[in-house]
Design an enzyme around this catalytic site. Structure first.
Site, PDB file in Angstrom:
ATOM      1  CG  ASP A 195     -51.710 -58.804 -42.705  1.00 20.94           C
ATOM      2  OD1 ASP A 195     -52.851 -58.395 -42.911  1.00 20.94           O
ATOM      3  OD2 ASP A 195     -50.749 -58.102 -42.797  1.00 20.94           O
ATOM      4  NE  ARG A 246     -44.841 -49.657 -42.840  1.00 23.05           N
ATOM      5  CZ  ARG A 246     -45.545 -50.569 -43.561  1.00 23.05           C
ATOM      6  NH1 ARG A 246     -45.226 -51.656 -44.021  1.00 23.05           N
ATOM      7  NH2 ARG A 246     -46.876 -50.163 -43.786  1.00 23.05           N
ATOM      8  CG  ASP A 281     -51.304 -56.301 -39.239  1.00 22.53           C
ATOM      9  OD1 ASP A 281     -51.276 -56.461 -37.818  1.00 22.53           O
ATOM     10  OD2 ASP A 281     -50.686 -56.742 -39.897  1.00 22.53           O
ATOM     11  CD  GLN A 315     -42.910 -55.224 -42.690  1.00 23.11           C
ATOM     12  OE1 GLN A 315     -43.524 -54.239 -42.134  1.00 23.11           O
ATOM     13  NE2 GLN A 315     -43.343 -55.769 -43.861  1.00 23.11           N
ATOM     14  CE  LYS A 359     -47.598 -56.195 -40.214  1.00 26.31           C
ATOM     15  NZ  LYS A 359     -48.262 -55.132 -40.777  1.00 26.31           N
ATOM     16  CG  HIS A 397     -50.361 -51.704 -49.523  1.00 30.23           C
ATOM     17  ND1 HIS A 397     -49.644 -50.329 -48.991  1.00 30.23           N
ATOM     18  CD2 HIS A 397     -49.719 -52.568 -49.037  1.00 30.23           C
ATOM     19  CE1 HIS A 397     -48.709 -51.112 -47.931  1.00 30.23           C
ATOM     20  NE2 HIS A 397     -48.955 -52.337 -47.967  1.00 30.23           N
ATOM     21  CD  GLU A 429     -54.043 -54.899 -42.852  1.00 30.47           C
ATOM     22  OE1 GLU A 429     -54.398 -56.172 -42.777  1.00 30.47           O
ATOM     23  OE2 GLU A 429     -52.734 -54.842 -42.640  1.00 30.47           O
ATOM     24  CB  THR A 476     -53.125 -57.015 -35.005  1.00 31.48           C
ATOM     25  OG1 THR A 476     -51.854 -57.420 -35.688  1.00 31.48           O
ATOM     26  CG2 THR A 476     -54.215 -56.932 -36.386  1.00 31.48           C
ATOM     27  CD  GLU A 517     -49.258 -47.171 -49.198  1.00 31.84           C
ATOM     28  OE1 GLU A 517     -49.727 -47.286 -50.332  1.00 31.84           O
ATOM     29  OE2 GLU A 517     -49.853 -47.775 -48.271  1.00 31.84           O
ATOM     30  CD  GLU A 565     -49.312 -52.999 -42.807  1.00 31.79           C
ATOM     31  OE1 GLU A 565     -50.027 -53.933 -42.787  1.00 31.79           O
ATOM     32  OE2 GLU A 565     -48.169 -52.904 -43.372  1.00 31.79           O
TER      33      GLU A 565
END
Length: 416
Positions: free
Chosen positions: A131, A240, A236, A243, A256, A138, A205, A260, A363, A203
């Protein structure tokens, strides 16, 4: 738009986004349960690729190469990925020709199934998974949120595509429920606590599916087309809080590795030629092996859409990614690391400069300080149990056509 011949399968079944210009692959089981096989999508239907090739071999005056026939024998893309660009292009040319041939329509019809009646599976077997962190917008947003007193980007960011090895075993196909993960969560002024993530995130992606092989690594930018078979959509998922507590100094792990999600459909990279664009202007001189100034453009004009429970909340733009798929592949093999069929890497969260172009809730809600207000009046900062995320995307095709990447979907269910 490709000229479609009357009476052909394409004329009967093609839809906007899934016409002859696209022809993405997946793995499926027909309604009668005759076994799993490789399929190619046309409209809202899927064609059994092996059966179509076999029928063509039995009726055509010309021949099908042994390599091509072998590449479509399996239940998914694995055998095709083990072939090379010559075989990939030959199969794509053959399928395009058959689906647009009125004389072949009657022979193909028994091998075409409505998507509503089939079961879709993982399109290929994941080998290794990497990844990346390739969106400048970002990375800058994350830097501003977590390190407001420092420069948003770390000093290395514009010199190389930052990435980490992920967990291939927890990559799941679209539609699979995502169990809220558990782990150690930071607690202000107290030791960490163990429990379900309170800040579960997405996420949005783009994933790159690799074929052929480079046993000694060092895939040059100019050779990326020989190894990047196609793309698919990726979510993904990210915890938070877990992490944040674990990632220093070695990077993401339990926050993570729990899930996925990838799309069912792999769009051949050849279908995206009309979507090629140059990458953003480089603000730093790149080292020679990453310098793409004189290579074919590998930026992709793909527009994503993120929906939460049916409401569109973001439109991340892939075209603004600072690092391209070719650069990511070149970098991950630059040290001699082998690349093999079925290897897979993702772009990292795709975000743009505008508030409605952000590809994560971190975000979109600015770490919970400005929650999203939904149409029903509810405020959302991070994912709650029962929330469903659907990410879709389109790209321009030749002559004004549209290429759809399908979707990747997942619903959050409570922690065990």
């Amino acid at each position: 738009m490709t000229s479609v011949n009357a009476g052909s399968i394409a004329a009967k079944l093609a839809t906007t986004g899934f016409g002859l210009e696209n022809l993405p692959y997946s793995s499926f089981t027909p309604p009668a349960g005759q076994g799993t096989r490789l399929g190619v999508r046309i409209g809202d239907h899927v064609l059994d690729v092996r059966a179509a090739v076999e029928r063509y071999k039995n009726t055509a005056a010309d021949t099908v190469s042994a390599d091509l026939a072998k590449a479509v024998e399996g239940p998914n893309l694995d055998a095709l990925l083990a072939a090379d660009r010559t075989v990939w292009d030959a199969l794509r040319e053959l399928l395009t020709r058959l689906l647009n041939d009125p004389d072949a329509a009657a022979d193909l019809e028994p091998d075409v199934y409505p998507l509503a009646g089939v079961q879709l599976h993982m399109p290929f077997t994941i080998a290794d998974y990497v990844d990346f962190y390739a969106s400048e917008h970002h990375a800058s947003n994350v830097g501003q949120i977590f390190r407001p007193e420092q420069a948003p980007l770390t000093p290395n960011w514009k010199h190389l595509p930052i990435g980490y090895h992920g967990r291939a075993g927890t990559i799941v196909p679209s539609g699979t429920d995502v169990i809220r993960p558990k782990g150690l969560r930071p607690e202000p002024g107290a030791p960490p606590s163990f429990g379900p993530s309170r800040r579960l995130d997405i996420e949005a992606e783009l994933g790159f599916v690799l074929g052929s092989s480079a046993p000694a690594g060092e895939v040059a930018l100019a050779d990326a087309r020989e190894h990047i078979f196609g793309v698919t959509l990726v979510n993904d998922w990210s915890a938070r809080d877990i992490q944040a507590f674990e990632y220093v100094p070695l990077g993401p792990f339990l926050g993570k590795s729990f899930a996925t999600s990838i799309g069912h459909w792999v769009v051949p990279i050849a279908a995206l030629d009309a979507a090629r664009v140059g990458p953003p202007e480089r603000s730093h001189q790149l080292t020679s092996y990453l310098d793409d100034a004189s290579t074919e453009p590998w930026g992709l004009n793909i527009s994503m859409e993120v929906q939460l429970d049916g409401q569109t909340i973001s439109h991340p733009p892939v075209a603004l990614m600072y690092w391209t798929g070719a650069q990511m592949l070149t970098h991950m093999t630059a040290n001699g690391a082998a690349q093999r069929p079925g290897d897979f890497f993702a772009s990292g969260t795709v975000s743009g400069p505008e508030a409605d172009q952000r590809g994560s809730f971190l975000e979109l809600s600015w770490s919970g300080t400005t929650p999203l207000r939904m149409d029903n009046g509810k405020e959302v900062s991070f994912l709650e149990d029962g929330h469903e995320i659907v990410i879709s995307a389109t790209a321009p095709g030749p002559n004004g056509s549209v290429i759809s990447l399908g979707e990747v979907a997942g619903k959050i269910v409570p922690a065990t």
